[in-house]
Design a protein around this motif. Structure first.
Motif, mmCIF file in Angstrom:
data_model
loop_
_atom_site.group_PDB
_atom_site.id
_atom_site.type_symbol
_atom_site.label_atom_id
_atom_site.label_comp_id
_atom_site.label_asym_id
_atom_site.label_seq_id
_atom_site.Cartn_x
_atom_site.Cartn_y
_atom_site.Cartn_z
ATOM 1 N N ARG A 113 0.827 -1.200 0.000
ATOM 2 C CA ARG A 113 0.000 0.000 0.000
ATOM 3 C C ARG A 113 0.867 1.258 0.000
ATOM 4 O O ARG A 113 0.351 2.372 0.027
ATOM 5 C CB ARG A 113 -0.904 -0.007 1.228
ATOM 6 N N VAL A 169 1.703 18.508 5.292
ATOM 7 C CA VAL A 169 1.281 17.731 6.464
ATOM 8 C C VAL A 169 -0.154 17.260 6.253
ATOM 9 O O VAL A 169 -1.043 17.484 7.077
ATOM 10 C CB VAL A 169 1.416 18.544 7.771
ATOM 11 N N LEU A 204 -11.011 13.457 13.799
ATOM 12 C CA LEU A 204 -10.730 13.685 12.390
ATOM 13 C C LEU A 204 -12.006 14.158 11.716
ATOM 14 O O LEU A 204 -13.104 13.706 12.056
ATOM 15 C CB LEU A 204 -10.266 12.382 11.718
ATOM 16 N N GLN A 246 -10.903 14.288 6.187
ATOM 17 C CA GLN A 246 -9.639 13.641 6.516
ATOM 18 C C GLN A 246 -9.772 12.124 6.482
ATOM 19 O O GLN A 246 -8.919 11.422 5.958
ATOM 20 C CB GLN A 246 -9.161 14.106 7.900
ATOM 21 N N GLU A 286 -9.732 11.057 2.931
ATOM 22 C CA GLU A 286 -8.375 11.121 2.360
ATOM 23 C C GLU A 286 -7.569 9.892 2.753
ATOM 24 O O GLU A 286 -6.874 9.286 1.941
ATOM 25 C CB GLU A 286 -7.638 12.364 2.876
ATOM 26 N N ILE A 287 -7.638 9.565 4.058
ATOM 27 C CA ILE A 287 -6.888 8.411 4.557
ATOM 28 C C ILE A 287 -7.373 7.131 3.880
ATOM 29 O O ILE A 287 -6.578 6.304 3.419
ATOM 30 C CB ILE A 287 -7.039 8.290 6.096
ATOM 31 N N HIS A 344 -6.198 6.815 0.349
ATOM 32 C CA HIS A 344 -4.775 6.521 0.329
ATOM 33 C C HIS A 344 -4.539 5.048 0.632
ATOM 34 O O HIS A 344 -3.695 4.393 0.018
ATOM 35 C CB HIS A 344 -4.080 7.402 1.355
ATOM 36 N N ALA A 345 -5.287 4.516 1.591
ATOM 37 C CA ALA A 345 -5.038 3.161 2.078
ATOM 38 C C ALA A 345 -5.550 2.094 1.132
ATOM 39 O O ALA A 345 -5.131 0.941 1.194
ATOM 40 C CB ALA A 345 -5.678 2.993 3.454
ATOM 41 N N TYR A 369 -1.251 3.842 7.519
ATOM 42 C CA TYR A 369 -2.156 4.988 7.383
ATOM 43 C C TYR A 369 -3.179 5.135 8.501
ATOM 44 O O TYR A 369 -3.634 6.255 8.761
ATOM 45 C CB TYR A 369 -2.895 4.983 6.026
ATOM 46 N N PHE A 393 -2.634 11.288 17.868
ATOM 47 C CA PHE A 393 -2.502 9.982 17.212
ATOM 48 C C PHE A 393 -1.092 9.836 16.662
ATOM 49 O O PHE A 393 -0.347 10.805 16.553
ATOM 50 C CB PHE A 393 -3.539 9.815 16.095
ATOM 51 N N ARG A 409 0.336 7.665 13.115
ATOM 52 C CA ARG A 409 -0.005 6.713 12.046
ATOM 53 C C ARG A 409 1.226 6.526 11.184
ATOM 54 O O ARG A 409 1.986 7.477 10.940
ATOM 55 C CB ARG A 409 -1.244 7.147 11.257
ATOM 56 N N HIS A 412 3.057 10.073 10.833
ATOM 57 C CA HIS A 412 2.298 11.317 10.961
ATOM 58 C C HIS A 412 1.831 11.338 12.420
ATOM 59 O O HIS A 412 1.213 10.374 12.882
ATOM 60 C CB HIS A 412 1.122 11.288 9.993
ATOM 61 N N LYS A 435 0.103 13.545 15.709
ATOM 62 C CA LYS A 435 -0.604 14.705 16.252
ATOM 63 C C LYS A 435 -0.332 14.728 17.739
ATOM 64 O O LYS A 435 -0.574 13.720 18.430
ATOM 65 C CB LYS A 435 -2.099 14.585 15.964
ATOM 66 N N TYR A 460 3.278 21.189 10.788
ATOM 67 C CA TYR A 460 2.184 22.059 10.366
ATOM 68 C C TYR A 460 2.553 23.485 10.781
ATOM 69 O O TYR A 460 2.907 23.723 11.939
ATOM 70 C CB TYR A 460 0.924 21.585 11.089
ATOM 71 N N TYR A 476 -4.800 19.592 24.884
ATOM 72 C CA TYR A 476 -4.704 18.410 25.745
ATOM 73 C C TYR A 476 -5.180 18.723 27.155
ATOM 74 O O TYR A 476 -4.715 19.681 27.778
ATOM 75 C CB TYR A 476 -3.244 17.934 25.784
ATOM 76 N N THR A 515 -0.476 20.247 17.843
ATOM 77 C CA THR A 515 0.128 20.501 16.537
ATOM 78 C C THR A 515 0.259 19.142 15.866
ATOM 79 O O THR A 515 -0.152 18.127 16.414
ATOM 80 C CB THR A 515 1.484 21.205 16.671
ATOM 81 N N GLN A 516 0.825 19.093 14.664
ATOM 82 C CA GLN A 516 1.060 17.801 14.032
ATOM 83 C C GLN A 516 2.267 17.885 13.124
ATOM 84 O O GLN A 516 2.644 18.974 12.680
ATOM 85 C CB GLN A 516 -0.171 17.319 13.276
#
Lengths: 304, 304, 304, 304
Positions: free
Chosen positions: C22, C63, D3, D7, D10-11, D14-15, D34, D44, D46, D99, D101, D121, D133, D205-206
């Protein structure tokens, strides 16, 4: 900048001792040693230590047995040659160490320069002071309309004052709650590593930062750039003065071949050749994007 | 070691100058500055410059305004603490620069330490001297039968002498042809960058090598190890003396927590607990491989 | 290049397996995977593995949560922008791994690129093959008279043949003695780590070399330069083809903004402005050294 | 974790794509690719991409032409050997990209690991989401009384709730003012790079974070440690699962020789020898400090 009397005394005691050394010494940098140079409203940089000078670069480049110096003019010529041809390793042979006080949001940009050593004041271990950065009215600017990551025109006086108020009040309130969370007697006795998460990004932190001359110039080249955020540029400007005091020949070569230099792309070089041959080149047949064309023309027209 | 008179004069001139500095100074290291310490038959190390001392580590760890020193005993305690818990960043705050002359096959091992700065004498630009490493008879050893990358017993005298002859003759012959290739009048005038490819790997080269204290100790931990090749260990031994002269508290902590320390795996720790509980543990039920068992027993039985 | 049948079989077995993934995949690079590309007389590069593609750069720069791709043209534009403004971090997000066979004197230049990972074939542990680099006659050049570290005109045929003989004979003799030293039955059984010091610098070694895309381009920019030694340039040329197969948009931007670009110093920019204003500038009043002037004029006059 | 639908789409897009590759592939890691793994309240990790597997380490260590695999048991043995003897370079031959967060105060600890690549980001370019948080009640702990940089007992329920209120209110207020400062129509239109300085350190942030396997394990060894701050340990725990899925042999060796291993100082080894010889050693004549003694005894007594 707000140093306590105890801190001033520590610095003064440190600065007053002199010992003889057989190492290369730079009198103009010795004169600056330890003294904080103000940056922004509460920040500073101060030089804590250094190693090497202009002739140490020459000595390393020649792998020589002695000081390396033949004549000052020959040394300057070699330094210019090294800078021009991006022979970076001899510049790595000099080292400098700063103590820096800076807002956290600037520390986050600064730390991206990985080729340096850092010891930061630990907010897990100690309590941060109540000091936060508030922009001066002339730096309180609107979002740029042409550059997604820049500033445009300065806010009008009333707006600037109101924004300043919001920043000040929020910083003071979050700091006050930070103290309440920490206070074991009249507050909650929360762990320092947790309480600090309530502070705003303009809170000041401080660190020791050590870097070699090559990487210092890389930092300066990026952070003196007009596209760098004003607040980190303010630090870079102060460090540029240190560069000139420390390694004057290198600093001159840096201004000539790095800071004042411009890189033209392959297509720009073709345009340049046509222009020099007397042709009138238009953006449409230049092979450049509009933005590249504008940048190139700005360089060529600028008054020096 | 074979320095020319001109080189000796250069070094002497360099070493004779003294200037006052406000930087931390280490008298015992100042005394060693610039003087070559012999290693192997023609090699040397010499300290060219340094930055920081034991108290600079303490100062950085505390991000303090002054010299950092409270009491010598407190500083030593903090240094031990930092070393024990592998807090490496304060040790990065000290820096040292060596001039090293070493055989090329050792330079090839040495350069694998990436966190350092190097300027090597260029055989594209200059002509190498006719100096090559020949092992002393007591280091002329047979291939180890138990360790695929180590040495076993020393060759007998006749064999050692014959191997030495081969090494010497080949080095002399290839060097002589190198000269012929280079010689524009009576030879071929070949480019230096090509002629040098005829030289053998025991030819000496030299470089300036600059490293921070943390990475110096990492180098020493690996290169003082009995499994390191003897010839690089010889350099490391000489540099360990420099470490003790430069930062005595750190050097002591290094001996205690790094060089003299032993890491036991999770399974070894279990074996230890059983042994301390009075159980007689055998390799078969230890959970360790034969090799691991032997290594562990060697550590536990060794006379100190 | 001389691979044994066993090596060819290993490569073929490795290359024949296909599994679904993938991850981003680049068909044009997959087609090159594992196959050795010849360089010099016995050397090669072969791609062993890779991670990422052009759109991985875009994805990291944004990102983003998905593949990053909007339109190919937008992606290409962003890649050009990043390259032009030296935003290097998104290019660090791609990685490639090579297996390289190369002469030791080239390995010594190559290893100076510290921002990479290396595993070299160990001559302490194993025995090196009898393979050494001999320049082709057209690369057998005299020392340059204008550039202290470059090559001038090619040697005449007789001289080239004689130099070649010296190189070949010395390499064969030192290798033969290496074998004698190693041979435990009919020779001396010397430790491998010692015997190898008798080999010449044109002996071939090999390594696995892994680097991110940013640092690969930095390597290429330096090693494709006409001032780089021919033998390392030969490797760089082959790797440039890999770059184009792997990340075509990035490779184009690299040619435009790095390889084909020219940096003008502050003084050169002033000269340019005067020339474009119609002034006839002479070297004497240009503010440039003779050498800088010549370099600048060469760029401006060159036919594209 | 929060999410948006866009988003998630998108994931998913992609996957869903699969292509054939000749590269080494790890099915158990492909299965995780992903998909975000939740950490803390909104964070998270990933896995975005990876390169290499257990056998790639073996292949690099042997500089072999094929896949490197002889038998699984031989490979595992070599990996254990490399880990035990800290031969780190073969582990650098595998690479992984995440990736992540995470709250800013954790990002500030994380970024100290310099041997990695990062794209964060940009809050100069974009607007941060209103996510911050807030510790769960069971992690709301008092300052430790024995460890200046750790946590002690958990706050009682009322105190925890009150602290949580302060954190939440301050984060919401500062974020609301951030929006007002940014708003060009009803607020002040302040530049994004300035407005963000009003946010608190628990704002999320990410970034994309890419690291080689050696440096990943170094990160894990430090951040899985009980002395690491809980919030970064939570990320490390999740990444440890990824390690086991990706390179199971290496992960086992990591648990045995790094995570579960203990280093005894030179003095501790002496104590150990005396204890094993049957002597009853007391702290007073052990040569250890009280703290070192306690740490050593804790290791030796611990139930496994």
């Amino acid at each position: 900048m707000s140093l306590t009397d105890a801190q001033r005394a520590e610095i003064a005691a440190h600065a007053s001792e002199t010992t003889p050394t057989r190492r290369p010494t730079v009198p103009s940098l010795e004169a600056m040693l330890y003294a904080p140079q103000n940056v922004l409203d509460h920040g500073f940089i101060r030089v804590i230590d250094y190693m090497g000078d202009d002739s140490a670069i020459v000595q390393a480049a020649r792998v020589s047995y002695g000081r390396g110096t033949r004549k000052v003019s020959e040394d300057a010529g070699l330094i210019r040659y090294l800078m021009r041809h991006r022979h970076s390793s001899p510049f790595e042979m000099c080292e400098i160490k700063f103590h820096v006080k800076l807002p956290i949001f600037i520390a986050r940009q600064w730390i991206r320069h990985r080729m340096a050593s850092v010891n930061e004041y630990s907010a897990r271990y100690s309590i941060l002071d109540s000091e936060f950065y508030l922009p001066a009215p002339e730096h309180m600017a609107a979002q740029s309309e042409v550059n997604r990551q820049g500033r445009g025109s300065v806010l009008n006086g009333d707006d600037a004052a109101e924004v300043l108020n919001l920043l000040r009040q929020d910083a003071m309130q979050t700091y006050s709650h930070y103290e309440t969370m920490l206070d074991a007697e009249n507050g909650y006795g929360l762990a320092r590593e947790l309480a600090r998460i309530n502070l705003t990004l303009n809170t000041y932190t401080q660190w020791y930062w050590k870097v070699d001359l090559h990487n210092l110039m890389h930092f300066l080249a990026l952070r003196l750039d007009p596209h760098a955020q004003y607040e980190i540029r303010a630090y870079a400007e102060e460090m540029l003065k240190v560069l000139h005091a420390w390694v004057p020949q290198t600093a001159k070569a840096f201004e000539e071949y790095r800071r004042g230099a411009v890189t033209f792309s392959a297509s720009m070089i073709k345009v340049l050749r046509r222009m020099l041959a007397g042709e009138v080149v238009e953006v449409a047949d230049s092979g450049l994007s509009r933005r590249e064309w504008d940048e190139m023309m700005a360089v060529l027209r600028e008054q020096s």
